[in-house]
Design an enzyme around this catalytic site. Structure first.
Site, PDB file in Angstrom:
ATOM      1  N   PRO A  58       0.968  -1.387   0.131  1.00 43.83           N
ATOM      2  CA  PRO A  58      -0.170   0.120   0.084  1.00 43.83           C
ATOM      3  C   PRO A  58       0.721   1.165  -0.014  1.00 43.83           C
ATOM      4  O   PRO A  58       1.721   1.297   0.779  1.00 43.83           O
ATOM      5  CB  PRO A  58      -0.852  -0.070   1.333  1.00 43.83           C
TER       6      PRO A  58
ATOM      7  N   ASP B 205      14.893   3.419   4.829  1.00 44.49           N
ATOM      8  CA  ASP B 205      13.928   2.549   3.973  1.00 44.49           C
ATOM      9  C   ASP B 205      14.708   1.915   2.553  1.00 44.49           C
ATOM     10  O   ASP B 205      14.331   0.718   2.425  1.00 44.49           O
ATOM     11  CB  ASP B 205      12.602   3.402   3.266  1.00 44.49           C
TER      12      ASP B 205
HETATM   13  O1  PMV Z   1       7.041   6.674   6.545  1.00 45.58           O
HETATM   14  P1  PMV Z   1       8.325   5.705   6.151  1.00 45.58           P
HETATM   15  O2  PMV Z   1       8.028   4.257   6.631  1.00 45.58           O
HETATM   16  O3  PMV Z   1       8.960   6.048   4.735  1.00 45.58           O
HETATM   17  O4  PMV Z   1       9.364   6.072   7.031  1.00 45.58           O
HETATM   18  C1  PMV Z   1       9.913   7.366   7.415  1.00 45.58           C
HETATM   19  C2  PMV Z   1      10.793   6.977   8.656  1.00 45.58           C
HETATM   20  C3  PMV Z   1      11.172   8.460   8.959  1.00 45.58           C
HETATM   21  O5  PMV Z   1      12.108   8.274   9.893  1.00 45.58           O
HETATM   22  C4  PMV Z   1      10.282   9.308   9.484  1.00 45.58           C
HETATM   23  C5  PMV Z   1      11.966   9.353   8.078  1.00 45.58           C
HETATM   24  C6  PMV Z   1      13.282   8.879   7.590  1.00 45.58           C
HETATM   25  O6  PMV Z   1      13.923   9.270   6.441  1.00 45.58           O
HETATM   26  O7  PMV Z   1      13.830   7.851   8.251  1.00 45.58           O
END
Ligand code: PMV
Length: 311
Positions: free
Chosen positions: A99, A150
């Site tokens: 998703p 990520d």
């Molecule tokens: O929302 P996601 O799963 O892409 O996670 C972002 C994680 C953060 O720590 C909020 C931002 C980052 O770049 O690490």
């Protein structure tokens, strides 16, 4: 040599501990989610153009017509330039079960799958650190200051203990951990939450630095408990992390409803995962509590639940 059709895929991911603080140099832990994947296929096109076909987001368009910040166009251009091949004469098909904008890493998974498939189309195989680096360039389009967590966990497909700017540290999970990933149904772009935290940090640096330090400690303790198989410590660590995320201002009423519902029926811990404000909540469950927690989450408004074992 160009192959006729080259395919590749990449998994989703969840952040177990340390989101947001990771942008400010503290450690975070993320794991791949194999149940949901993005598939990419690259096939030769007998015409001098590149076609992008992404039916999940209802789009079919030409690379030449893509917007300047189009992430799929960006990964195609970056990868072709890295491979030293022309961005011309092929079609890229993308299908994703991940998703979008729910903290499951859909953007990074698309980048990694497309870059891998493109390399294979040209008879090449890209190393995982190279895939992570290419996907990182695209992550910067999604939000200005990505930590890189990520793209790293998705390119490497293994649990990572991540510190911004440092080489990847993988670690062994001694005993499998079962988590329920519950979707609030609210699409919350990471960029907005990250920007809000940045502004709040600028207004009250000492306060936010203390919160980030506390989150960093939690991530360190969580790594130790995962490595030692000491799962009793893990639930309370999740709850403490959630309290700090709330204090940062990235929780939401919908997230809190799901966290409370899971805990009330016996989840060992629960927290938001990713950027927050919406997206997903993760609840630490076991065989005994799994069904109860799933039902409670659905009653509290979860749209979709993925149960996965982290190992
Ligand atoms: O929302 P996601 O799963 O892409 O996670 C972002 C994680 C953060 O720590 C909020 C931002 C980052 O770049 O690490």
């Amino acid at each position: 040599m160009e192959s006729e059709t080259a395919t590749a895929s990449a998994p989703g991911k969840v952040i177990l501990f340390g989101e947001h603080a990771v942008v400010y140099g503290r450690p975070a832990i993320a794991v791949p989610v194999q149940q949901v994947r993005t598939q990419a296929a690259v096939e030769t096109l007998g015409e001098s153009r590149v076609e992008i076909d992404a039916p999940d987001v209802g789009r079919r368009y030409d690379l030449a017509a893509a917007a300047a910040d189009d992430p799929i166009a960006a990964i195609i251009r970056l990868t072709c330039s890295h491979l030293g091949v022309p961005a011309n004469g092929f079609a890229v098909h993308i299908q994703s079960a991940i998703p979008v904008a729910r903290g499951l890493g859909s953007g990074a998974a698309v980048s990694v799958a497309v870059a891998r498939a493109l390399a294979r189309h040209w008879g090449r195989e890209l190393a995982r650190d190279k895939l992570a680096a290419l996907a990182f360039e695209v992550e910067k389009l999604h939000h200005g200051t990505p930590s890189g967590i990520d793209n790293t966990v998705i390119a490497f497909e293994q649990p990572v203990y991540f510190v911004r700017g440092e080489p990847i540290q993988s670690f062994r999970i001694a005993r499998p951990v079962m988590i329920a990933i519950a979707d609030t149904g609210i699409a919350a772009p990471t960029k907005i939450a990250v920007g809000d935290v940045r502004r709040a940090w600028e207004q009250a640096r000492a306060h936010y630095e203390r919160i980030f330090d506390a989150v960093g400690e939690i991530a360190r303790d969580a790594r130790r408990s995962l490595e030692q198989g000491d799962l009793n410590a893990l639930g309370p660590l999740m709850n403490s992390n959630q309290a700090l995320l709330r204090e940062m201002g990235v929780s939401s009423p919908e997230i809190e409803l799901l966290v409370d519902a899971a805990e009330r029926v016996g989840a060992r811990g629960a927290k938001l995962s990713g950027g927050g404000r919406g997206g997903n909540v993760i609840a630490f469950v076991d065989e005994g509590t799994r069904e109860r927690v799933q039902e409670a989450l659905l009653r509290a408004g979860a749209r979709q639940i993925i149960v996965t074992e982290i190992k």
